[in-house]
Design an enzyme around this catalytic site. Structure first.
Site, PDB file in Angstrom:
ATOM      1  N   ASP A   1      -4.486  -1.218   4.816  1.00 50.04           N
ATOM      2  CA  ASP A   1      -5.502  -2.141   4.307  1.00 50.04           C
ATOM      3  C   ASP A   1      -6.395  -1.463   3.277  1.00 50.04           C
ATOM      4  O   ASP A   1      -6.540  -0.245   3.259  1.00 50.04           O
ATOM      5  CB  ASP A   1      -6.339  -2.719   5.461  1.00 50.04           C
ATOM      6  CG  ASP A   1      -6.990  -1.645   6.318  1.00 50.04           C
ATOM      7  OD1 ASP A   1      -6.346  -0.624   6.601  1.00 50.04           O
ATOM      8  OD2 ASP A   1      -8.166  -1.819   6.698  1.00 50.04           O
TER       9      ASP A   1
ATOM     10  N   GLU B   1      -7.846  -0.497   9.237  1.00 44.44           N
ATOM     11  CA  GLU B   1      -8.691   0.699   9.336  1.00 44.44           C
ATOM     12  C   GLU B   1     -10.110   0.426   8.862  1.00 44.44           C
ATOM     13  O   GLU B   1     -11.074   0.959   9.408  1.00 44.44           O
ATOM     14  CB  GLU B   1      -8.078   1.846   8.522  1.00 44.44           C
ATOM     15  CG  GLU B   1      -8.710   3.209   8.819  1.00 44.44           C
ATOM     16  CD  GLU B   1      -9.929   3.528   7.955  1.00 44.44           C
ATOM     17  OE1 GLU B   1     -10.678   4.433   8.328  1.00 44.44           O
ATOM     18  OE2 GLU B   1     -10.146   2.868   6.912  1.00 44.44           O
TER      19      GLU B   1
END
Ligand SMILES: [Zn+2]
Length: 410
Positions: free
Chosen positions: A98, A163
């Protein structure tokens, strides 16, 4: 070893065009979390999965977490295995898929989702955070595959979701549901932080404690504070008292920069709309980064007593809520992963590495709290989350070589 390593190095050094190409196809897939209005990581992961398969990395396993907020309903995590000749320990490279949003577009000199290569750098959102670590890891693994060399130690590439918003669907999910993936002897590297020379090995994190204080008094006319109870005034003294905890929890730890714990009032919510109203309500937040020698419970007790003092002094009530409370055990300085990485940096690049702690949180905390040693390391200019984020191509090559050395050494 040296002949094999030379072959690995030759491959890595000749791969810069392919590294840029992998960065390009990954950047084009906006892996934004639902919290930032995105649809998650699946499209990006699919592109990556195909890339790995096409290039001979075929032992792939998915560990998807369910998340109804994204259209696919899943937040994907992928483990790619390149089996080694020994089964003593695996080398893990954990990178997240991400990315964060672009921020103000006017600050970007090029389209953040289209990679631009210029003067040995690649520009785009995510090219450093965390695609640099991802690409370094993939090319370290590809060096073995393409040169037909079996690594001494099994390489495990982990690609994680979520994350940037707390890892609930990424590392936290894996640690909760699939902890048996990891072995206590494994060397776990998280290439998601570091310095421009690649000489710092992060082994510890401060405890992160974010607090919200909602103070309730009584609203009154600005000329009649005697008829109200000024919530902003009470909160102001509380903010100073929270900051004063820096003098209570005052032990220093030279691993960290700064070496002391910090207790800082930060965000303040809007209250009344004109100057001549005594506010009856006040909400502010504090960001506290506490050295690991203290527990959060010790801090909680001290916060509570200071809140009580202010409640009594100003006749207000104060609600305290915890926005984030993460504590993290440190990885010992003499852990095998620290030693092996330091040796690799010395052998391959002549770098004398040193251990550091950081004030921010990484996925390392979740592993360390379960008793797995891990380090955060890479060579980068710390461009994460910034406009015109870039990755230096030479750093991708350099880190891939370091990783390949760790997998190739007996
Ligand atoms: Zn990151």
């Amino acid at each position: 070893m040296s002949e094999e390593f030379d072959a690995l190095k030759t491959f890595i050094e000749a791969s810069s065009k392919d590294m840029v190409e992998l960065e390009r196809i990954l950047t084009a897939q906006k892996a934004l979390a639902p919290e930032s209005g995105g649809d998650g990581e699946l499209a990006k992961l699919t592109v990556l999965e195909n890339y790995l398969k096409e290039n001979g990395i075929t032992r792939l396993e998915r560990f998807d977490a369910k998340d109804p907020r994204v259209s696919s309903g899943i937040r994907p995590n992928l483990v790619a295995t390149i089996p080694g000749s020994r089964d003593d320990y695996a080398i893990w490279l954990c990178a997240h898929l991400d990315v964060v949003p672009t921020g103000a577009m006017k600050l970007w000199e090029s389209d953040p989702w289209t990679v631009v290569e210029k003067d040995g750098k690649i520009y785009g959102r995510g090219v450093e955070d965390n695609q640099q670590g991802l690409v370094s890891s993939v090319f370290a693994a590809l060096a073995f595959v393409k040169q037909h060399i079996i690594p001494e130690h099994t390489i495990k590439l982990l690609f994680m979701a979520d994350e940037e918003f707390g890892s609930v669907y990424g590392m936290q999910y894996l640690v909760k549901e699939h902890l048996d993936l990891f072995g206590k002897e494994d060397r776990i590297l998280i290439p998601d932080g570091g310095d421009a020379k690649g000489e710092t090995i992060e082994i510890a994190e401060k405890n992160i404690f974010w607090l919200r204080f909602r103070t309730l008094g009584k609203q009154a006319h600005g000329s009649r504070p005697d008829q109200g109870r000024n919530a902003a005034l009470a909160a102001s003294e509380l903010a100073l008292k929270i900051n004063g905890l820096e003098q209570v929890f005052n032990k220093r730890d030279s691993l960290f920069d700064p070496p002391y714990s910090t207790f800082q009032p930060t965000m303040h919510e809007a209250n009344v709309s004109t100057v001549n109203i005594i506010p009856g309500e006040d909400v502010f937040y504090a960001d506290c980064r506490i050295n690991p020698c203290y527990t959060l419970d010790e801090v909680r007790a001290e916060v509570r007593s200071r809140v009580k003092e202010i409640e009594t002094k100003y006749s207000v009530t104060i609600e305290v809520s915890e926005v984030q409370a993460e504590s993290s055990l440190p990885t010992p300085q003499d852990a095998p992963v620290v030693r092996d990485l330091a040796e690799a940096l010395k052998a391959v690049h002549g770098i004398s590495a040193r251990c550091v702690g950081i004030g921010g949180g990484t996925v390392g905390a979740y592993l360390r709290n379960k008793g797995f040693n891990c380090v955060v390391w890479s060579t980068l200019d710390e461009m994460a989350h910034q406009p015109n984020e870039y990755a230096v191509i030479a750093n991708i090559i350099k880190d891939a070589e370091t990783i390949a050395y760790m997998a190739a050494r007996p």
